[in-house]
Design a protein around this motif. Structure first.
Motif, PDB file in Angstrom:
ATOM      1  N   LEU A 224       0.814  -1.226   0.000  1.00 37.99           N
ATOM      2  CA  LEU A 224       0.000   0.000   0.000  1.00 37.99           C
ATOM      3  C   LEU A 224       0.845   1.271   0.000  1.00 37.99           C
ATOM      4  CD1 LEU A 224      -2.968  -1.037   2.284  1.00 37.99           C
ATOM      5  CD2 LEU A 224      -2.991  -0.619  -0.172  1.00 37.99           C
ATOM      6  N   ALA A 225       2.143   1.112   0.255  1.00 43.28           N
ATOM      7  CA  ALA A 225       3.037   2.286   0.196  1.00 43.28           C
ATOM      8  C   ALA A 225       3.214   2.734  -1.256  1.00 43.28           C
ATOM      9  CB  ALA A 225       4.387   1.938   0.811  1.00 43.28           C
ATOM     10  N   VAL A 226       2.920   1.850  -2.205  1.00 45.10           N
ATOM     11  CA  VAL A 226       3.073   2.198  -3.626  1.00 45.10           C
ATOM     12  C   VAL A 226       1.797   2.891  -4.091  1.00 45.10           C
ATOM     13  CG1 VAL A 226       3.472   1.253  -5.931  1.00 45.10           C
ATOM     14  CG2 VAL A 226       4.533   0.189  -3.938  1.00 45.10           C
ATOM     15  N   ASP A 227       1.953   4.132  -4.569  1.00 43.88           N
ATOM     16  CA  ASP A 227       0.752   4.928  -4.870  1.00 43.88           C
ATOM     17  C   ASP A 227      -0.223   4.235  -5.817  1.00 43.88           C
ATOM     18  OD1 ASP A 227       2.470   5.145  -6.969  1.00 43.88           O
ATOM     19  OD2 ASP A 227       2.516   7.349  -7.043  1.00 43.88           O
ATOM     20  N   PHE A 228       0.265   3.657  -6.906  1.00 47.00           N
ATOM     21  CA  PHE A 228      -0.703   3.121  -7.873  1.00 47.00           C
ATOM     22  C   PHE A 228      -1.319   1.786  -7.431  1.00 47.00           C
ATOM     23  CE2 PHE A 228       3.347   1.620  -9.714  1.00 47.00           C
ATOM     24  CZ  PHE A 228       3.108   0.275  -9.830  1.00 47.00           C
ATOM     25  N   LEU A 229      -0.764   1.193  -6.338  1.00 48.67           N
ATOM     26  CA  LEU A 229      -1.376  -0.046  -5.841  1.00 48.67           C
ATOM     27  C   LEU A 229      -2.492   0.248  -4.831  1.00 48.67           C
ATOM     28  CD1 LEU A 229       1.710  -2.408  -5.401  1.00 48.67           C
ATOM     29  CD2 LEU A 229       0.135  -2.241  -7.315  1.00 48.67           C
ATOM     30  N   ARG A 230      -2.479   1.512  -4.323  1.00 48.64           N
ATOM     31  CA  ARG A 230      -3.484   1.887  -3.325  1.00 48.64           C
ATOM     32  C   ARG A 230      -4.899   1.835  -3.911  1.00 48.64           C
ATOM     33  NH1 ARG A 230      -0.650   6.888  -1.564  1.00 48.64           N
ATOM     34  NH2 ARG A 230       1.250   5.819  -1.027  1.00 48.64           N
TER      35      ARG A 230
ATOM     36  N   HIS B  42      -3.100   4.922 -14.789  1.00 45.76           N
ATOM     37  CA  HIS B  42      -2.409   5.536 -13.654  1.00 45.76           C
ATOM     38  C   HIS B  42      -0.925   5.159 -13.668  1.00 45.76           C
ATOM     39  CE1 HIS B  42      -2.261   7.252  -9.625  1.00 45.76           C
ATOM     40  NE2 HIS B  42      -1.393   6.276  -9.370  1.00 45.76           N
ATOM     41  N   ILE B  43      -0.694   3.901 -13.917  1.00 47.44           N
ATOM     42  CA  ILE B  43       0.703   3.428 -13.910  1.00 47.44           C
ATOM     43  C   ILE B  43       1.493   4.097 -15.037  1.00 47.44           C
ATOM     44  CG2 ILE B  43       2.180   1.391 -14.195  1.00 47.44           C
ATOM     45  CD1 ILE B  43      -0.092  -0.227 -12.908  1.00 47.44           C
TER      46      ILE B  43
ATOM     47  N   ALA C 265       2.378  13.024 -23.449  1.00 48.78           N
ATOM     48  CA  ALA C 265       2.596  12.245 -24.682  1.00 48.78           C
ATOM     49  C   ALA C 265       3.269  10.918 -24.358  1.00 48.78           C
ATOM     50  CB  ALA C 265       3.460  13.052 -25.650  1.00 48.78           C
ATOM     51  N   LYS C 266       4.252  10.993 -23.477  1.00 51.07           N
ATOM     52  CA  LYS C 266       5.001   9.786 -23.091  1.00 51.07           C
ATOM     53  C   LYS C 266       4.058   8.794 -22.422  1.00 51.07           C
ATOM     54  CE  LYS C 266       8.674   7.978 -23.216  1.00 51.07           C
ATOM     55  NZ  LYS C 266       9.456   7.987 -24.375  1.00 51.07           N
ATOM     56  N   SER C 267       3.188   9.353 -21.546  1.00 52.17           N
ATOM     57  CA  SER C 267       2.265   8.521 -20.787  1.00 52.17           C
ATOM     58  C   SER C 267       1.344   7.743 -21.738  1.00 52.17           C
ATOM     59  CB  SER C 267       1.491   9.433 -19.846  1.00 52.17           C
ATOM     60  OG  SER C 267       0.340   8.835 -19.418  1.00 52.17           O
ATOM     61  N   SER C 268       0.873   8.405 -22.797  1.00 52.77           N
ATOM     62  CA  SER C 268      -0.007   7.714 -23.756  1.00 52.77           C
ATOM     63  C   SER C 268       0.753   6.612 -24.481  1.00 52.77           C
ATOM     64  CB  SER C 268      -0.544   8.672 -24.811  1.00 52.77           C
ATOM     65  OG  SER C 268      -0.893   9.857 -24.237  1.00 52.77           O
ATOM     66  N   GLU C 269       2.007   6.931 -24.807  1.00 53.06           N
ATOM     67  CA  GLU C 269       2.833   5.934 -25.512  1.00 53.06           C
ATOM     68  C   GLU C 269       3.028   4.681 -24.634  1.00 53.06           C
ATOM     69  OE1 GLU C 269       7.430   5.910 -26.609  1.00 53.06           O
ATOM     70  OE2 GLU C 269       6.452   7.826 -27.052  1.00 53.06           O
ATOM     71  N   LEU C 270       3.290   4.950 -23.328  1.00 54.14           N
ATOM     72  CA  LEU C 270       3.520   3.837 -22.407  1.00 54.14           C
ATOM     73  C   LEU C 270       2.248   3.022 -22.191  1.00 54.14           C
ATOM     74  CD1 LEU C 270       5.819   5.555 -19.790  1.00 54.14           C
ATOM     75  CD2 LEU C 270       6.391   3.559 -21.159  1.00 54.14           C
ATOM     76  N   LEU C 271       1.140   3.727 -22.172  1.00 55.42           N
ATOM     77  CA  LEU C 271      -0.130   3.015 -21.979  1.00 55.42           C
ATOM     78  C   LEU C 271      -0.309   1.975 -23.087  1.00 55.42           C
ATOM     79  CD1 LEU C 271      -2.675   2.775 -20.319  1.00 55.42           C
ATOM     80  CD2 LEU C 271      -3.713   4.580 -21.691  1.00 55.42           C
ATOM     81  N   GLY C 272       0.039   2.378 -24.288  1.00 54.98           N
ATOM     82  CA  GLY C 272      -0.040   1.449 -25.427  1.00 54.98           C
ATOM     83  C   GLY C 272       0.843   0.238 -25.181  1.00 54.98           C
ATOM     84  N   ALA C 273       2.068   0.506 -24.693  1.00 54.79           N
ATOM     85  CA  ALA C 273       3.018  -0.580 -24.471  1.00 54.79           C
ATOM     86  C   ALA C 273       2.496  -1.541 -23.397  1.00 54.79           C
ATOM     87  CB  ALA C 273       4.366  -0.002 -24.054  1.00 54.79           C
TER      88      ALA C 273
END
Ligand code: CMP
Length: 507
Positions: free
Chosen positions: A347-353, A462-463, A491-499
């Motif tokens: 739970l200390a990891v933000d995106f796992l909360r 989110h990740i 832009a980077k975030s969208s690219e990563l989401l695809g990956a």
């Protein structure tokens, strides 16, 4: 045999005396000017000899003496003169000419021998002034020769052994050697003189070894031809762990241990089937012979951590029977406490909360803890492993290797996480992460995460945002500029989401 004695004052005129002293002083000046500055102190000896010569001549000239006193002073006057000249010439030849040509300090034994010979010749030549023919001493006294020969047998043995060592050169001054089976006698050679070799051991004790003993000993030189030497460490593993598995673990443990060189690389052999387990010998090379026990210790430490991470226990002697009973209740309680701790870490990891309860519990069961020694590499830049780590305890350092060398990106402590890039996108590792102290990490792998993303696909968005921010940081360091702007992160975030979608086959 004695000669007809001619008193010194008759054999030499005052002009002879003055010319002789002037010539000696001129020689001293030349030697002093040519000597390297660190060796100039050596000029003191011939100066003292010359002063003594002048004193002896002065007494002979001012106070005409008879008999034994005259003989003795005449002998002293001539002897000191030739010693002054001889010493100056030795300095000129050894310290100026030979040292310049060889560009290194001559061995002490050579110096001592040359100097000793020169003094002996000066004394023998001066004997004439006392009425003794020097040749007669050397040729007629068989008894003297026998006495001297017998009493100096050992000393001469050491002298010749010292010469043999200098000619054969099994080691030089400054080399690390071991000349005895007792390893505590290994050390650095600090001096070879006409009688003995001095070795400064690693306990900071100076050991003086007679040259004759040294010449007979098998000498292991740890400086030449290279300063790399092999060490080996023994370890046992249980019979139910296969040799192939254990050998791989031991090899990787030895590889990055401090003081272990990469080339030649470490190796492992199955050494014995012992009482309590299979014994392995881990062999590796080190260039730190001086601190070889520390290197052995570091390899043993790494082996312990590597085996512990793989769940392989170093066996106790089989005869020891451990009776250990835990009640079902107690076991359940212990597991419960562990699960709660693990959940807190996750739970200390933000995106796992944002994970729903069910998914979080799934992750608690699927994660495992791994313990690392200080200085171990957890992930290496460009590797293609795909696990994510959360720091439970300890500290790791994230570094980036670029054209400018190694740049530290971040230090992560308890509650921080890394490796999410490869876990999520399957891309090669973007940085190297190394522990700086003993560190316990919680590991999440691809298979554990897949059902979660299947159940909560929004999590991928989110990740991808967190990943994009970290990647921008890294790029900013790489090009040594300010952080990239919001739009670029988006832009980077969208690219990563695809990956992420493609790596986890999300619809
Ligand atoms: P990954 O590429 O899988 O492996 C190396 C990890 O280092 C990377 O994932 C990130 O988790 C971590 N990392 C990279 N850059 C940074 C940074 N600037 N700050 C913190 N951690 C980082």
């Amino acid at each position: 045999m004695t000669l007809d004695l001619v008193p010194y004052s008759q054999a030499h005129s005052t002009v002879d005396d003055i010319l002789g002293v002037v010539a000696a002083i001129a020689l001293l000046f030349v030697v002093f000017a040519l000597l390297p500055s660190r060796g100039r102190g050596r000029i003191r000896q011939p100066i003292v000899f010359l002063a003594l010569h002048v004193a002896a001549v002065g007494i002979l000239r001012l106070f005409p003496l008879d008999g034994a006193a005259n003989r003795f002073l005449s002998f002293a006057a001539v002897g000191f003169y030739w010693c002054a000249i001889g010493r100056s010439l030795v300095l000129l030849v050894l310290d100026v000419v030979l040292e310049r040509r060889n560009a290194q300090v001559l061995p002490k034994i050579m110096r001592d021998l040359t100097q000793g010979t020169v003094y002996a010749v000066a004394v023998l030549a001066s004997l004439r002034t006392t009425g003794v023919e020097p040749g007669s001493i050397l040729t007629t006294s068989a008894l003297l020769t026998a006495v001297v020969g017998l009493s100096l047998q050992e000393t001469l043995g050491n002298l010749f052994a010292g010469l043999a060592i200098q000619i054969q050169r099994p080691f030089d001054i400054g080399d690390l050697i071991q000349f005895d089976a007792d390893p505590s006698l290994a050390g650095r050679v600090v001096e070879v003189n006409w009688r003995a070799t001095k070795v400064l051991t690693f306990d900071h004790v100076e050991v003086t070894v007679p040259n004759a003993t040294m010449a007979k000993a098998p000498i292991r030189n740890h400086t030449k031809p290279t300063n790399i030497s092999r060490r080996s460490v023994s370890v046992s593993a249980p019979y139910d762990a296969s040799p192939e598995t254990v050998q791989q673990i031991l090899l990787s443990a030895a590889h990055g241990a401090p003081g272990v060189v990469a080339d030649p690389c470490p190796s492992v052999v199955t050494a014995n089937f012992g009482d309590s387990g299979i014994e392995y010998s881990v062999r590796f090379f080190t260039d730190r012979f001086q601190t070889r026990e520390v290197v052995d210790g570091a390899v043993r430490d790494r082996i312990w951590y590597a085996l512990a991470r793989s769940g392989i226990e170093i066996p106790y002697p089989i005869r020891t029977v451990h009776m250990h009973q835990i009640s079902a209740d107690a076991a359940q309680r212990t597991n419960g406490v562990r699960a709660a701790e693990r959940e807190r870490t996750l739970l200390a990891v933000d995106f796992l909360r944002v994970l729903p309860r069910e998914q979080l519990e799934h992750l608690v069961v699927k994660t495992s803890a791994r313990l690392f020694a200080p200085g171990e590499i957890v992930v290496r830049q460009a590797d293609t492993t795909a696990e994510m780590y959360i720091v439970e305890r300890g500290e790791v350092v994230v570094t980036l290797e670029n054209d400018a060398g190694e740049v530290e990106l971040a230090r992560l402590v308890s509650g921080d996480f890394f490796g999410e890039m490869a876990l999520m996108t399957g891309e090669p590792r973007s940085a190297t992460v190394k522990t700086s102290k003993e560190t316990s990490l919680l590991v999440i792998n691809h298979d554990a995460f897949k059902p979660i993303l299947d159940a909560v696909p929004e999590l991928a968005g989110h990740i991808s945002r967190v990943l994009a921010e970290r990647q921008s940081d890294r790029e900013a360091v790489a090009v040594q500029s300010q952080r990239v702007n919001e739009q670029q992160v988006y832009a980077k975030s969208s690219e990563l989401l695809g990956a992420i979608r493609s790596f986890f086959s999300l619809g």
